[in-house]
Structures are given as C-alpha cells and as structure tokens.
Motif scaffolding. Structure first.
Motif, PDB file in Angstrom:
ATOM      1  N   GLY A 275       0.813  -1.207   0.000  1.00  0.00           N
ATOM      2  CA  GLY A 275       0.000   0.000   0.000  1.00  0.00           C
ATOM      3  C   GLY A 275       0.849   1.260   0.000  1.00  0.00           C
ATOM      4  N   PHE A 276       0.231   2.353   0.424  1.00  0.00           N
ATOM      5  CA  PHE A 276       0.907   3.660   0.434  1.00  0.00           C
ATOM      6  C   PHE A 276       0.258   4.506   1.519  1.00  0.00           C
ATOM      7  CE2 PHE A 276       2.653   7.615  -0.697  1.00  0.00           C
ATOM      8  CZ  PHE A 276       3.463   7.556  -1.818  1.00  0.00           C
ATOM      9  N   ASP A 277       1.033   5.033   2.435  1.00  0.00           N
ATOM     10  CA  ASP A 277       0.639   5.985   3.496  1.00  0.00           C
ATOM     11  C   ASP A 277       1.048   5.516   4.890  1.00  0.00           C
ATOM     12  OD1 ASP A 277      -0.519   7.902   1.837  1.00  0.00           O
ATOM     13  OD2 ASP A 277      -2.534   7.055   2.030  1.00  0.00           O
ATOM     14  N   ASN A 278       1.203   4.209   5.084  1.00  0.00           N
ATOM     15  CA  ASN A 278       1.573   3.659   6.397  1.00  0.00           C
ATOM     16  C   ASN A 278       0.645   4.153   7.494  1.00  0.00           C
ATOM     17  OD1 ASN A 278       3.002   2.037   8.162  1.00  0.00           O
ATOM     18  ND2 ASN A 278       4.604   3.546   8.542  1.00  0.00           N
ATOM     19  N   PRO A 287      -0.718 -10.971   7.547  1.00  0.00           N
ATOM     20  CA  PRO A 287       0.627 -10.458   7.799  1.00  0.00           C
ATOM     21  C   PRO A 287       0.679  -8.929   7.688  1.00  0.00           C
ATOM     22  CG  PRO A 287       0.492 -11.357   5.598  1.00  0.00           C
ATOM     23  CD  PRO A 287      -0.799 -11.714   6.266  1.00  0.00           C
ATOM     24  N   LYS A 288       1.702  -8.354   8.288  1.00  0.00           N
ATOM     25  CA  LYS A 288       1.825  -6.893   8.294  1.00  0.00           C
ATOM     26  C   LYS A 288       1.896  -6.359   6.869  1.00  0.00           C
ATOM     27  CE  LYS A 288       4.898  -3.167   9.753  1.00  0.00           C
ATOM     28  NZ  LYS A 288       6.213  -2.825  10.358  1.00  0.00           N
ATOM     29  N   LEU A 289       1.198  -5.255   6.638  1.00  0.00           N
ATOM     30  CA  LEU A 289       1.130  -4.665   5.309  1.00  0.00           C
ATOM     31  C   LEU A 289       2.432  -3.954   4.945  1.00  0.00           C
ATOM     32  CD1 LEU A 289      -0.567  -3.865   2.793  1.00  0.00           C
ATOM     33  CD2 LEU A 289      -1.303  -1.831   4.076  1.00  0.00           C
ATOM     34  N   ALA A 290       3.023  -4.343   3.813  1.00  0.00           N
ATOM     35  CA  ALA A 290       4.123  -3.567   3.242  1.00  0.00           C
ATOM     36  C   ALA A 290       3.536  -2.266   2.698  1.00  0.00           C
ATOM     37  CB  ALA A 290       4.808  -4.351   2.135  1.00  0.00           C
ATOM     38  N   THR A 291       4.287  -1.167   2.835  1.00  0.00           N
ATOM     39  CA  THR A 291       3.708   0.115   2.450  1.00  0.00           C
ATOM     40  C   THR A 291       4.800   1.150   2.208  1.00  0.00           C
ATOM     41  OG1 THR A 291       2.040   1.771   3.098  1.00  0.00           O
ATOM     42  CG2 THR A 291       3.485   0.942   4.828  1.00  0.00           C
ATOM     43  N   ILE A 292       4.378   2.303   1.726  1.00  0.00           N
ATOM     44  CA  ILE A 292       5.267   3.450   1.572  1.00  0.00           C
ATOM     45  C   ILE A 292       4.990   4.397   2.734  1.00  0.00           C
ATOM     46  CG2 ILE A 292       5.926   5.391   0.117  1.00  0.00           C
ATOM     47  CD1 ILE A 292       6.653   2.577  -0.979  1.00  0.00           C
ATOM     48  N   ASP A 293       6.035   4.720   3.456  1.00  0.00           N
ATOM     49  CA  ASP A 293       5.907   5.466   4.709  1.00  0.00           C
ATOM     50  C   ASP A 293       6.398   6.902   4.566  1.00  0.00           C
ATOM     51  OD1 ASP A 293       5.621   5.800   7.636  1.00  0.00           O
ATOM     52  OD2 ASP A 293       7.808   5.883   7.593  1.00  0.00           O
ATOM     53  N   TYR A 294       5.735   7.787   5.270  1.00  0.00           N
ATOM     54  CA  TYR A 294       6.177   9.164   5.481  1.00  0.00           C
ATOM     55  C   TYR A 294       5.429   9.643   6.710  1.00  0.00           C
ATOM     56  CZ  TYR A 294       1.700  10.067   3.261  1.00  0.00           C
ATOM     57  OH  TYR A 294       0.365  10.067   2.957  1.00  0.00           O
ATOM     58  N   SER A 295       5.840  10.758   7.259  1.00  0.00           N
ATOM     59  CA  SER A 295       5.188  11.250   8.475  1.00  0.00           C
ATOM     60  C   SER A 295       4.060  12.209   8.117  1.00  0.00           C
ATOM     61  CB  SER A 295       6.204  11.958   9.383  1.00  0.00           C
ATOM     62  OG  SER A 295       5.524  12.568  10.465  1.00  0.00           O
ATOM     63  N   PRO A 318       9.418  26.005  -2.092  1.00  0.00           N
ATOM     64  CA  PRO A 318       8.521  24.843  -2.005  1.00  0.00           C
ATOM     65  C   PRO A 318       9.185  23.696  -1.243  1.00  0.00           C
ATOM     66  CG  PRO A 318       8.527  25.738  -4.225  1.00  0.00           C
ATOM     67  CD  PRO A 318       9.607  26.459  -3.477  1.00  0.00           C
ATOM     68  N   GLU A 319       8.416  22.991  -0.438  1.00  0.00           N
ATOM     69  CA  GLU A 319       8.923  21.882   0.369  1.00  0.00           C
ATOM     70  C   GLU A 319       8.412  20.565  -0.192  1.00  0.00           C
ATOM     71  OE1 GLU A 319      10.788  21.552   3.108  1.00  0.00           O
ATOM     72  OE2 GLU A 319      11.158  23.637   3.680  1.00  0.00           O
ATOM     73  N   ARG A 320       9.193  19.510   0.029  1.00  0.00           N
ATOM     74  CA  ARG A 320       8.777  18.167  -0.368  1.00  0.00           C
ATOM     75  C   ARG A 320       8.936  17.221   0.810  1.00  0.00           C
ATOM     76  NH1 ARG A 320       7.334  16.228  -5.081  1.00  0.00           N
ATOM     77  NH2 ARG A 320       8.041  18.119  -6.129  1.00  0.00           N
ATOM     78  N   VAL A 321       7.939  16.369   1.005  1.00  0.00           N
ATOM     79  CA  VAL A 321       7.970  15.389   2.084  1.00  0.00           C
ATOM     80  C   VAL A 321       8.439  14.065   1.502  1.00  0.00           C
ATOM     81  CG1 VAL A 321       6.574  14.159   3.796  1.00  0.00           C
ATOM     82  CG2 VAL A 321       6.105  16.561   3.298  1.00  0.00           C
ATOM     83  N   TYR A 322       9.543  13.558   2.031  1.00  0.00           N
ATOM     84  CA  TYR A 322      10.160  12.371   1.455  1.00  0.00           C
ATOM     85  C   TYR A 322       9.574  11.090   2.034  1.00  0.00           C
ATOM     86  CZ  TYR A 322      13.274  15.713  -0.644  1.00  0.00           C
ATOM     87  OH  TYR A 322      13.765  16.754  -1.375  1.00  0.00           O
ATOM     88  N   VAL A 323       9.757   9.995   1.291  1.00  0.00           N
ATOM     89  CA  VAL A 323       9.106   8.729   1.614  1.00  0.00           C
ATOM     90  C   VAL A 323      10.141   7.607   1.689  1.00  0.00           C
ATOM     91  CG1 VAL A 323       6.986   9.452   0.447  1.00  0.00           C
ATOM     92  CG2 VAL A 323       8.696   8.141  -0.830  1.00  0.00           C
ATOM     93  N   ARG A 324       9.703   6.458   2.240  1.00  0.00           N
ATOM     94  CA  ARG A 324      10.575   5.282   2.279  1.00  0.00           C
ATOM     95  C   ARG A 324       9.714   4.024   2.232  1.00  0.00           C
ATOM     96  NH1 ARG A 324      11.414   2.803   7.494  1.00  0.00           N
ATOM     97  NH2 ARG A 324       9.926   3.640   8.993  1.00  0.00           N
ATOM     98  N   LEU A 325      10.330   2.943   1.795  1.00  0.00           N
ATOM     99  CA  LEU A 325       9.656   1.652   1.733  1.00  0.00           C
ATOM    100  C   LEU A 325       9.724   0.973   3.098  1.00  0.00           C
ATOM    101  CD1 LEU A 325       8.444  -0.809   0.144  1.00  0.00           C
ATOM    102  CD2 LEU A 325      10.824  -1.519  -0.248  1.00  0.00           C
ATOM    103  N   VAL A 326       8.569   0.494   3.575  1.00  0.00           N
ATOM    104  CA  VAL A 326       8.512  -0.325   4.787  1.00  0.00           C
ATOM    105  C   VAL A 326       8.073  -1.724   4.361  1.00  0.00           C
ATOM    106  CG1 VAL A 326       7.397  -0.684   7.019  1.00  0.00           C
ATOM    107  CG2 VAL A 326       7.978   1.630   6.278  1.00  0.00           C
TER     108      VAL A 326
END
Length: 343
Positions: A275-278, A287-295, A318-326
């Motif tokens: 998924g995406f959003d964590n 099982p735990k969902l793999a996802t794309i994480d950001y705060s 302009p600002e950008r919020v970065y992401v990571r794979l969980v």
C-alpha cells in the motif's frame, strides 16, 4: 425578589459607550485605553480597564480583525474527513499553529470557500480537489496567503508542500518486481486527486521499463470499499501468485477484508500486497502490510510552518515530504515452484 434580581442583572452586551458613560470620559478615550495607547494617562487607562472588566466587556472579534487585519485563525480545506489519513495530518498542523498562538478551523464543501475572501483566516492550507487552480490563483492575486498540498501553482502568495508521490510509487512497484511476479495489479485512485495522478504516472513509467511483466489496472477511489471491490476482481481472475499495488493503505485494507471473508486466498502467499501511506491500521494487519511510509504529522507541521512564514512575509521555497519503503509479510518472494490454486 423579582425586582432585586432584575437590578443585579447585567446587560447582555456591554459596549464602549457603556464604559465611557460610567467612567465619565469620551468614547475615544475608552478606545485608547482598550487598545493600550499611550495617548492617555496610565491612571486613567487603568480605571477604564477596571470598569470594562466590571461590566464584562468583550471586544467584538470581527471589528478587531478589521482594524488589525488579523484573526490568528488558519483554515484548512479537506475534500473529506473519512478514513484514517486525516487525523495525523491535522494534528501536525494544529500543534505547530498552537505553538505560534494560532487556532485551526477545518472546512469542507463549496459554501465554506467564501470564508477565504471574507478574510476569516490569516492564511489557508488546501488539500481539497474541489478548488480549481483558477480559484486559488484568484484568491492569491487578491492578497490571500495559501499553502497547497495537492497541486503545483506559481504565485508569490502561494507555497506548496508536496508529498514525493512519484518516488513512493516507484519504490512500491520495484519492490514487487524484485520479488519476481509476472503479473501485477494496480488499484488506482480518484482521477481528480493530485496524489493519485502523480503515483499513477510513476507506475506507468515503471511499467514502460518492464515489458516482460503483465500489468492490470483496476479503478479505485482511495476508499476501503474500492479495495474490497478490487479484491473480488483479483480473486475471480486468480490462477497464480500475483503482486498488487494499492495506491493507498485504505484500499489495501479493503482488499485484505474481501479475501479473508470470501476466499481461501492468503495475503503474502497467493496475493502479495503493498500500500501507500503507512496508516496505523495497516501496521496491525496479519501479515503486516508492506507500504510506503512518510510522516503525516510532519507533513502537517511543515505545511503550517510554511504558511506562517508566508503570512510573516519571510522568504521560502517549495517543500517536499520524502518517503521510504517499509517491508512487511504481505509481500514475499515468488516461490521457485508454481503454487497450486487453492481449493
């Protein structure tokens, strides 16, 4: 008894004129005292303030805002409040604003748009596809300060704090490809949502680089019910282990639910899901969902911080919020031997 009670009853609304009459001074003198002016003697000001307190005087908020041209209020516009996405985002905005003495008003719907030209807010944060670019640019042209989270607009009174959607979608797709799946489903989002469009653009770029993989697109809405519907489509077509990328976690959770309730297919064994959003519920799926994480909280806090800088006339970019794979157990490598279709 009735007479004595009525004698003690204060007026429902005390005006400056009432204070001036009791203090024996002019209305302008009362105004100076209430606004902390040094044009009158300290003793006079203290006496007037004491009388104002005694009479229960409350300054008229709208008049005060017109005079000072500030409300200490910030508005945030959301398309809706559903799901688990918005709580953390709003908390981040609220905490940063409260730290600076501002309060937050959450708005949704076309009628609430009028609050911007009425200058109810000192500034506005927008994550709402109901606004057109032209409408927001018109507000900015009239001097309103805006931070947008769902589009790219160029104007001195607009800043953008955007999620790195393309990087996140690329990470998700590449993670599935690395596991060896020859078929990958993608459950999309609303066509009018900036985040969905950006993620889908990155998905298509990955697809173009992977001609040996079969890709299937399923419409979605960013809501759990569309993930549930996608689960039926995937189950009906199932003939081998496949990867699935849902463009947000809400839909991934809906897909989990359909498979669990209506099939013998198992996430992480037959259907490999990311998924995406964590969002928090995804962390408790089994099982735990793999996802794309950001705060989400940080995204909200940065949006609030940038808006306050805009209000104060400070330079900003302009600002950008970065992401990571969980990673999670919902995505596992394709077994060497093809699995049998479950009974």
């Amino acid at each position: 008894m009735a007479t004595r009670l009525s004698e003690r009853r204060k007026p429902l609304m005390t005006s400056i004129k009432d204070i001036a009459k009791k203090a024996g001074v002019s209305i302008s003198t009362v105004s100076y005292a209430l606004n902390g002016s040094e044009r009158i003697m300290k003793e006079t000001a203290e006496r007037i303030l004491a009388i104002a307190d005694e009479l229960g005087y409350v300054p008229h908020g709208a008049a005060r805002r017109l005079k000072k041209r500030e409300s200490m209020l910030v508005g945030i516009y959301l398309t809706n409040y559903g799901g688990h996405f918005y709580g953390s985002l709003l908390q981040g905005v609220k905490d940063e604003l409260n730290r600076r003495g501002y309060d937050l008003i959450v708005c949704s719907g076309m009628r609430s748009h009028r609050l911007i030209p009425e200058r109810t807010f000192d500034g506005t944060i927008v994550l709402d596809s109901e606004f057109t670019d032209e409408e927001l640019l018109d507000y900015a042209e009239r001097g309103h300060k805006l931070v947008v989270l769902d589009r790219e607009l160029a104007h001195p009174h607009i800043n953008q704090v955007l999620l790195d959607n393309k990087a996140g979608a690329s990470l998700a797709m590449e993670h599935l490809l690395e596991q060896g799946y020859e078929r990958i489903y993608v459950v999309g989002g609303p066509e009018d949502a900036y985040d969905a469009r950006q993620r889908l653009r990155a998905v298509r770029q990955v697809m173009d680089r992977s001609p040996g993989t079969e890709f299937r697109m399923i419409p979605g809405s960013f809501q759990k019910k569309s993930g549930y519907a996608a689960g039926k489509t995937i189950a009906d077509e199932y003939d081998r282990p496949s990867g699935v990328f849902c463009l947000n976690d809400e839909m991934a959770i809906g897909l989990y639910e359909y498979l669990e309730e209506h099939t013998s297919l198992q996430v992480g064994e037959h259907v490999h899901l990311i998924g995406f959003d964590n969002i928090e519920p995804g962390r408790y799926m089994r099982p735990k969902l793999a996802t794309i994480d950001y705060s989400l909280t940080k995204w909200g806090a940065v949006a609030a911080e940038q808006l306050l800088k805009l209000i104060d006339g400070e330079p900003l970019e302009p600002e950008r919020v970065y992401v990571r794979l969980v990673e999670g157990g919902s995505v596992r490598p394709l077994p060497d031997k093809k699995q049998e279709q479950p009974n």
